[in-house]
Structures are given as structure tokens and as C-alpha cells.
Scaffold this motif. Structure first.
Motif, PDB file in Angstrom:
ATOM      1  N   LEU A  58     116.336  47.769 190.236  1.00  0.00           N
ATOM      2  CA  LEU A  58     116.711  48.796 191.111  1.00  0.00           C
ATOM      3  C   LEU A  58     116.859  49.852 190.169  1.00  0.00           C
ATOM      4  O   LEU A  58     116.864  51.239 190.572  1.00  0.00           O
ATOM      5  CB  LEU A  58     117.832  48.253 191.777  1.00  0.00           C
ATOM      6  CG  LEU A  58     117.556  46.999 192.975  1.00  0.00           C
ATOM      7  CD1 LEU A  58     119.186  46.859 193.791  1.00  0.00           C
ATOM      8  CD2 LEU A  58     116.486  47.866 193.708  1.00  0.00           C
ATOM      9  N   ASP A  59     117.586  49.759 189.044  1.00  0.00           N
ATOM     10  CA  ASP A  59     117.897  50.956 188.172  1.00  0.00           C
ATOM     11  C   ASP A  59     116.721  51.605 187.703  1.00  0.00           C
ATOM     12  O   ASP A  59     116.650  52.700 187.643  1.00  0.00           O
ATOM     13  CB  ASP A  59     118.672  50.433 186.824  1.00  0.00           C
ATOM     14  CG  ASP A  59     120.262  50.395 186.973  1.00  0.00           C
ATOM     15  OD1 ASP A  59     120.788  51.127 187.885  1.00  0.00           O
ATOM     16  OD2 ASP A  59     120.727  49.432 186.194  1.00  0.00           O
ATOM     17  N   GLY A  60     115.597  50.806 187.260  1.00  0.00           N
ATOM     18  CA  GLY A  60     114.483  51.561 187.062  1.00  0.00           C
ATOM     19  C   GLY A  60     113.613  52.338 188.063  1.00  0.00           C
ATOM     20  O   GLY A  60     113.003  53.272 187.983  1.00  0.00           O
ATOM     21  N   ALA A  61     113.827  51.709 189.318  1.00  0.00           N
ATOM     22  CA  ALA A  61     113.311  52.374 190.401  1.00  0.00           C
ATOM     23  C   ALA A  61     113.702  53.540 191.164  1.00  0.00           C
ATOM     24  O   ALA A  61     113.207  54.526 191.577  1.00  0.00           O
ATOM     25  CB  ALA A  61     113.429  51.276 191.687  1.00  0.00           C
ATOM     26  N   ARG A  62     115.201  53.646 190.717  1.00  0.00           N
ATOM     27  CA  ARG A  62     116.016  54.773 191.035  1.00  0.00           C
ATOM     28  C   ARG A  62     115.132  56.295 190.524  1.00  0.00           C
ATOM     29  O   ARG A  62     114.985  57.140 191.412  1.00  0.00           O
ATOM     30  CB  ARG A  62     117.202  54.896 190.937  1.00  0.00           C
ATOM     31  CG  ARG A  62     118.219  53.907 191.412  1.00  0.00           C
ATOM     32  CD  ARG A  62     119.566  53.944 191.137  1.00  0.00           C
ATOM     33  NE  ARG A  62     120.128  55.259 190.998  1.00  0.00           N
ATOM     34  CZ  ARG A  62     121.027  55.501 190.366  1.00  0.00           C
ATOM     35  NH1 ARG A  62     121.505  54.767 189.432  1.00  0.00           N
ATOM     36  NH2 ARG A  62     121.609  56.801 190.317  1.00  0.00           N
ATOM     37  N   ALA A  63     114.656  56.143 189.700  1.00  0.00           N
ATOM     38  CA  ALA A  63     113.963  57.301 188.866  1.00  0.00           C
ATOM     39  C   ALA A  63     112.610  57.756 189.572  1.00  0.00           C
ATOM     40  O   ALA A  63     112.428  59.043 189.377  1.00  0.00           O
ATOM     41  CB  ALA A  63     113.860  57.129 187.444  1.00  0.00           C
ATOM     42  N   LEU A  64     112.178  56.894 190.326  1.00  0.00           N
ATOM     43  CA  LEU A  64     110.855  57.277 190.805  1.00  0.00           C
ATOM     44  C   LEU A  64     111.129  58.069 192.244  1.00  0.00           C
ATOM     45  O   LEU A  64     110.164  58.491 192.947  1.00  0.00           O
ATOM     46  CB  LEU A  64     110.196  55.929 191.378  1.00  0.00           C
ATOM     47  CG  LEU A  64     109.694  54.775 190.377  1.00  0.00           C
ATOM     48  CD1 LEU A  64     109.357  53.549 190.978  1.00  0.00           C
ATOM     49  CD2 LEU A  64     108.864  55.306 189.340  1.00  0.00           C
ATOM     50  N   TYR A  65     112.551  57.875 192.899  1.00  0.00           N
ATOM     51  CA  TYR A  65     112.582  58.804 194.236  1.00  0.00           C
ATOM     52  C   TYR A  65     113.445  60.152 193.892  1.00  0.00           C
ATOM     53  O   TYR A  65     114.361  60.069 193.036  1.00  0.00           O
ATOM     54  CB  TYR A  65     113.543  57.757 194.943  1.00  0.00           C
ATOM     55  CG  TYR A  65     112.744  56.444 195.074  1.00  0.00           C
ATOM     56  CD1 TYR A  65     111.622  56.097 195.620  1.00  0.00           C
ATOM     57  CD2 TYR A  65     113.721  55.313 194.764  1.00  0.00           C
ATOM     58  CE1 TYR A  65     111.083  55.041 195.791  1.00  0.00           C
ATOM     59  CE2 TYR A  65     113.339  53.902 194.594  1.00  0.00           C
ATOM     60  CZ  TYR A  65     112.040  53.800 195.406  1.00  0.00           C
ATOM     61  OH  TYR A  65     111.571  52.490 195.437  1.00  0.00           O
ATOM     62  N   ARG A  66     112.945  61.174 194.527  1.00  0.00           N
ATOM     63  CA  ARG A  66     113.462  62.403 194.443  1.00  0.00           C
ATOM     64  C   ARG A  66     115.227  62.209 194.775  1.00  0.00           C
ATOM     65  O   ARG A  66     115.911  62.864 194.226  1.00  0.00           O
ATOM     66  CB  ARG A  66     112.797  63.483 195.357  1.00  0.00           C
ATOM     67  CG  ARG A  66     111.568  63.863 194.656  1.00  0.00           C
ATOM     68  CD  ARG A  66     111.008  65.200 195.676  1.00  0.00           C
ATOM     69  NE  ARG A  66     109.848  65.581 194.878  1.00  0.00           N
ATOM     70  CZ  ARG A  66     109.028  66.424 195.661  1.00  0.00           C
ATOM     71  NH1 ARG A  66     109.273  66.896 196.796  1.00  0.00           N
ATOM     72  NH2 ARG A  66     108.085  67.017 194.904  1.00  0.00           N
ATOM     73  N   GLU A  67     115.404  61.412 195.920  1.00  0.00           N
ATOM     74  CA  GLU A  67     116.817  61.260 196.427  1.00  0.00           C
ATOM     75  C   GLU A  67     117.359  60.136 195.655  1.00  0.00           C
ATOM     76  O   GLU A  67     118.704  60.045 196.011  1.00  0.00           O
ATOM     77  CB  GLU A  67     116.606  61.021 197.927  1.00  0.00           C
ATOM     78  CG  GLU A  67     115.835  61.871 198.825  1.00  0.00           C
ATOM     79  CD  GLU A  67     114.523  61.415 199.171  1.00  0.00           C
ATOM     80  OE1 GLU A  67     113.841  60.474 198.388  1.00  0.00           O
ATOM     81  OE2 GLU A  67     113.527  62.347 199.500  1.00  0.00           O
ATOM     82  N   GLY A  68     116.735  59.727 194.620  1.00  0.00           N
ATOM     83  CA  GLY A  68     117.388  58.516 194.000  1.00  0.00           C
ATOM     84  C   GLY A  68     117.510  57.215 194.424  1.00  0.00           C
ATOM     85  O   GLY A  68     118.274  56.116 193.968  1.00  0.00           O
ATOM     86  N   ALA A  69     117.142  57.124 195.630  1.00  0.00           N
ATOM     87  CA  ALA A  69     117.474  55.633 196.619  1.00  0.00           C
ATOM     88  C   ALA A  69     116.173  55.674 197.287  1.00  0.00           C
ATOM     89  O   ALA A  69     115.445  56.804 197.882  1.00  0.00           O
ATOM     90  CB  ALA A  69     118.279  55.630 197.012  1.00  0.00           C
TER      91      ALA A  69
END
Length: 134
Positions: A58-69
Motif C-alpha cells: 500500500l505504501d508503494g502504491a500511493r505514489a501511483l495515484y494523483r490523489e495519493g489513494a
């Protein structure tokens, strides 16, 4: 509140917290021996994640999203005993501008006021194309 209604409230809170991108609070809501299983055969995504492994994912995935989630919005819930079945839709704008919007069925178990297991079923083709480009 009945135990099934209480379990539904715990699951609703779990997904609301998940949708904020607050990884420590998501992990806090997961039982100590909790796990999250993702359907399919997508390397790097499908499989079973322990509580610790999920935190890293989940920490790694946050960077993939403009909104952070990734927003996960339950559209219906059905509960029986310690199990809660959830139909949901997701939404996120990826950093490159593409939109990830998937449909899900989750089956969660609740114990001691926390989520114990999550079983995630989704459109794996859409997920693979969005996250891995093939």
C-alpha cells in the motif's frame, strides 16, 4: 447494534480509511494475524499478503495515484456471522493521467473488532493493463 451490523460498520470504516491513503490506520484496523488475498495470476499483485507485506504494498502504491489513494466505494454489503460481502467500485487518476476504475467483490471476515481476512475479486485484465501496461 447487532453483531452483523457492527461488522458492516467495521468494514465500512476500513474501506473509508483505505480510501484516504492512510496506510498506518488501515494496518491498525487489520487484525494482528490478518491477510489480504487478491484474485488472478498477476505477478506483483495477485496472491496473499500478510499484514506487514500489505503495508509495504500500500505504501508503494500511493505514489501511483494523483490523489495519493485508490478510492474504494462500497455499493452494497451483506453480512452473516463474522463475514461481510461487499460489492464496490474504485476510482483513481494515475500519475500519468489514466483512470483506474474497477468493480470488485470483497469477502471480509471480522474478529475482535478488526478485519481478519480480505478476499478481493476484480477485473484482473483492467488491473493488469492499468498497472503493468499489458
Amino acid at each position: 447494534m447487532t453483531s452483523t451490523e457492527n461488522n458492516k460498520a467495521i468494514v465500512a470504516d476500513f474501506f473509508a480509511t483505505f480510501s484516504k491513503g492512510d496506510v498506518p490506520s488501515v494496518i491498525e484496523r487489520l487484525h494482528e494475524d490478518g491477510s489480504w488475498w487478491v484474485s488472478g495470476s498477476i505477478a506483483g499483485m495477485s496472491g496473499t499478503y500478510s499484514k506487514g507485506e500489505l503495508a509495504g504494498l500500500l505504501d508503494g502504491a500511493r505514489a501511483l495515484y494523483r490523489e495519493g489513494a485508490l478510492q474504494i466505494n462500497p455499493t452494497s454489503m451483506t453480512a452473516e456471522g463474522d463475514r461481510v460481502a461487499v460489492e464496490a467500485k474504485s476510482f483513481a487518476t494515475m500519475e500519468d493521467g489514466r483512470v483506474y476504475a474497477n468493480s470488485y467483490h470483497f469477502l471480509l471476515t471480522v474478529r475482535d473488532g478488526k478485519v481478519t481476512t480480505v478476499r478481493e475479486y476484480m477485473d484482473t485484465i483492467h488491473a493488469r493493463e492499468t498497472f503493468f501496461g499489458f
